[in-house]
Design an enzyme around this catalytic site. Structure first.
Site, PDB file in Angstrom:
ATOM      1  N   ILE A  13      40.111  73.692  56.818  1.00 51.45           N
ATOM      2  CA  ILE A  13      39.692  72.433  56.450  1.00 51.45           C
ATOM      3  C   ILE A  13      41.005  71.668  55.315  1.00 51.45           C
ATOM      4  O   ILE A  13      41.165  70.662  55.744  1.00 51.45           O
ATOM      5  CB  ILE A  13      38.597  72.457  55.318  1.00 51.45           C
ATOM      6  CG1 ILE A  13      37.387  73.146  56.137  1.00 51.45           C
ATOM      7  CG2 ILE A  13      38.229  71.482  54.691  1.00 51.45           C
ATOM      8  CD1 ILE A  13      36.127  73.142  55.287  1.00 51.45           C
ATOM      9  N   ASP A  32      49.010  77.857  49.111  1.00 52.72           N
ATOM     10  CA  ASP A  32      48.322  78.847  49.838  1.00 52.72           C
ATOM     11  C   ASP A  32      49.165  80.240  49.908  1.00 52.72           C
ATOM     12  O   ASP A  32      50.310  79.985  49.608  1.00 52.72           O
ATOM     13  CB  ASP A  32      48.437  78.230  51.197  1.00 52.72           C
ATOM     14  CG  ASP A  32      47.144  78.776  51.967  1.00 52.72           C
ATOM     15  OD1 ASP A  32      47.106  79.925  52.335  1.00 52.72           O
ATOM     16  OD2 ASP A  32      46.422  77.892  52.565  1.00 52.72           O
ATOM     17  N   GLY A  37      44.832  81.320  55.851  1.00 51.76           N
ATOM     18  CA  GLY A  37      45.565  80.194  56.462  1.00 51.76           C
ATOM     19  C   GLY A  37      46.449  80.523  57.345  1.00 51.76           C
ATOM     20  O   GLY A  37      47.060  81.692  57.291  1.00 51.76           O
ATOM     21  N   GLN A  77      40.244  73.940  48.162  1.00 47.51           N
ATOM     22  CA  GLN A  77      39.853  74.648  49.382  1.00 47.51           C
ATOM     23  C   GLN A  77      39.790  76.022  49.364  1.00 47.51           C
ATOM     24  O   GLN A  77      39.435  76.897  50.272  1.00 47.51           O
ATOM     25  CB  GLN A  77      40.276  73.918  50.476  1.00 47.51           C
ATOM     26  CG  GLN A  77      40.444  72.367  50.492  1.00 47.51           C
ATOM     27  CD  GLN A  77      39.114  71.895  50.344  1.00 47.51           C
ATOM     28  OE1 GLN A  77      37.896  72.108  51.228  1.00 47.51           O
ATOM     29  NE2 GLN A  77      38.854  70.906  49.481  1.00 47.51           N
ATOM     30  N   TYR A 145      29.268  86.541  48.750  1.00 47.28           N
ATOM     31  CA  TYR A 145      29.583  85.124  48.578  1.00 47.28           C
ATOM     32  C   TYR A 145      28.964  84.082  48.206  1.00 47.28           C
ATOM     33  O   TYR A 145      29.589  83.235  47.517  1.00 47.28           O
ATOM     34  CB  TYR A 145      30.059  84.785  50.297  1.00 47.28           C
ATOM     35  CG  TYR A 145      30.496  83.416  50.507  1.00 47.28           C
ATOM     36  CD1 TYR A 145      31.838  83.132  50.401  1.00 47.28           C
ATOM     37  CD2 TYR A 145      29.700  82.549  51.102  1.00 47.28           C
ATOM     38  CE1 TYR A 145      32.318  81.905  50.567  1.00 47.28           C
ATOM     39  CE2 TYR A 145      30.131  81.072  51.356  1.00 47.28           C
ATOM     40  CZ  TYR A 145      31.391  80.818  51.043  1.00 47.28           C
ATOM     41  OH  TYR A 145      31.634  79.768  51.456  1.00 47.28           O
ATOM     42  N   LYS A 149      30.199  81.264  45.113  1.00 48.42           N
ATOM     43  CA  LYS A 149      30.076  80.005  45.143  1.00 48.42           C
ATOM     44  C   LYS A 149      29.269  79.166  44.364  1.00 48.42           C
ATOM     45  O   LYS A 149      29.520  78.108  43.749  1.00 48.42           O
ATOM     46  CB  LYS A 149      29.884  79.422  46.444  1.00 48.42           C
ATOM     47  CG  LYS A 149      30.648  79.991  47.680  1.00 48.42           C
ATOM     48  CD  LYS A 149      32.207  79.614  47.383  1.00 48.42           C
ATOM     49  CE  LYS A 149      32.737  78.351  47.760  1.00 48.42           C
ATOM     50  NZ  LYS A 149      34.072  78.214  47.643  1.00 48.42           N
ATOM     51  N   VAL A 175      30.813  73.834  58.627  1.00 54.66           N
ATOM     52  CA  VAL A 175      31.926  73.026  58.948  1.00 54.66           C
ATOM     53  C   VAL A 175      32.683  73.591  60.317  1.00 54.66           C
ATOM     54  O   VAL A 175      32.718  74.854  60.561  1.00 54.66           O
ATOM     55  CB  VAL A 175      32.924  72.671  57.907  1.00 54.66           C
ATOM     56  CG1 VAL A 175      33.906  71.673  58.450  1.00 54.66           C
ATOM     57  CG2 VAL A 175      32.270  72.409  56.752  1.00 54.66           C
TER      58      VAL A 175
END
Length: 322
Positions: A13, A32, A37, A77, A145, A149, A175
């Protein structure tokens, strides 16, 4: 030109957000640590004059402070996703998703950033069976998890009320799209199924395949991030929004669509049989979002339904991974 910090900018994303805002003329800084990633997602931006990379970890407060300095907005993100990963390693998931998030809030507050938009999750709805999911009605979380969040949302609310930091959370619903990795133990279902079908392997559906999800194409997510970041509607701030389409698709139907679209490139794919395995621990049966709040307060209008998104995704995977 807006100065935007994108944490987790090398991820699926995050890297799509980088491309979008760079194309609009904004200056992008990526923070990052490349834990989930990939450098190849953003390496085409390394020489761009409006791009800065900070290789670091959100679990380090000083790194967060450095990254936030001089930024107008933050699109947060960075996180360790995946319900199974959190079940296998709840400590690290909590350290990154809660401790790292708190570091970002503190750094954003101290740097006087205009607004922080963060990736929340549909997992926050937990064991609530109500459909569609409405932002103000949640259940008990079903995984570590999901807990992390939800804690993010609580912290963001406290920071907005206590310190005046503008925060908007986007509860992402499944997503998918270009650059989502099909590899690894915690790969999402769509890229995993795509690569298996492309390799003439039989995808394994957890359970009977009647579980359903509000699969959300990446372009809808980009739109929500932009609208949340730039909204001048005071009533739209310091809250959370479902980031979805407002429709649901069963896993069985999802595979049917994938076989149909991939068969346009390779007719043999249509003959591949599907295998059904055991149901996965921590999975909710059905997920369907109401996007009325986002439509009303942010003027959100989803650009892609599941079919349009899958067609574009399949085209990308075939062109880049075949």
């Amino acid at each position: 030109m807006n100065k935007i910090l994108i944490t987790g900018g090398a991820g699926f994303i995050g890297s799509n957000l980088c491309d979008y805002f760079i194309a609009k003329g904004d200056h992008i800084t990526v923070l990052d640590n490349f834990a989930t990633g990939f450098r190849h997602n953003i390496e085409h931006l390394f020489e761009h004059p409006n791009f800065t990379l900070i290789e670091g970890d959100i679990r380090d407060l000083e790194t967060c402070r450095q990254a936030c300095e001089g930024q107008d907005y933050i699109l947060h993100q960075a996180a360790l996703g995946s319900v199974p990963r959190s079940i296998n390693d709840p400590i690290t998931t909590n350290d990154v998703n809660v401790g790292g998030f708190l570091n970002m809030l503190v750094a954003a507050r101290d740097a006087k950033v205009k607004r922080l938009v963060y990736a929340a999750s549909s997992s926050t709805y937990g064991d609530s069976e109500a459909l569609p999911k409405v932002e103000d009605v949640i259940g008990k979380p079903l995984s570590p998890y999901a807990i992390t969040k939800y804690v993010n949302e609580l912290y963001a609310d406290v920071f907005s009320k206590t310190y005046g930091l503008e925060c908007i959370g986007l509860r992402y619903f499944n997503v998918f799209g270009r650059r989502q990795t099909p590899n690894g133990a915690y790969a999402a279902v769509i890229p995993k199924f795509v690569i298996q079908l492309m390799n003439h392997e039989s995808p394994v559906i957890n359970g009977a395949g009647d579980y359903s999800r509000d699969f959300t194409y990446i372009d809808n997510v980009i739109q929500m991030n932009e609208k949340a970041m730039l909204s001048e509607n005071a009533a739209a701030l310091n809250t959370v929004y479902n980031t979805a389409v407002g429709d649901r698709t069963t896993l069985n139907l999802l595979v049917q669509y994938l076989k149909e679209y991939l068969s346009l490139y390779d007719p043999e794919i249509d003959k591949i049989e599907i295998i059904h395995g055991p149901q996965r621990v921590g999975d909710i049966p059905h997920s369907l979002a109401s996007v009325d709040k986002a439509k009303q307060l942010l003027n959100y209008r989803p650009s892609h339904d599941i079919k349009a998104g899958l067609k574009e995704s399949v085209e990308w995977y075939w062109g880049n991974l075949k």
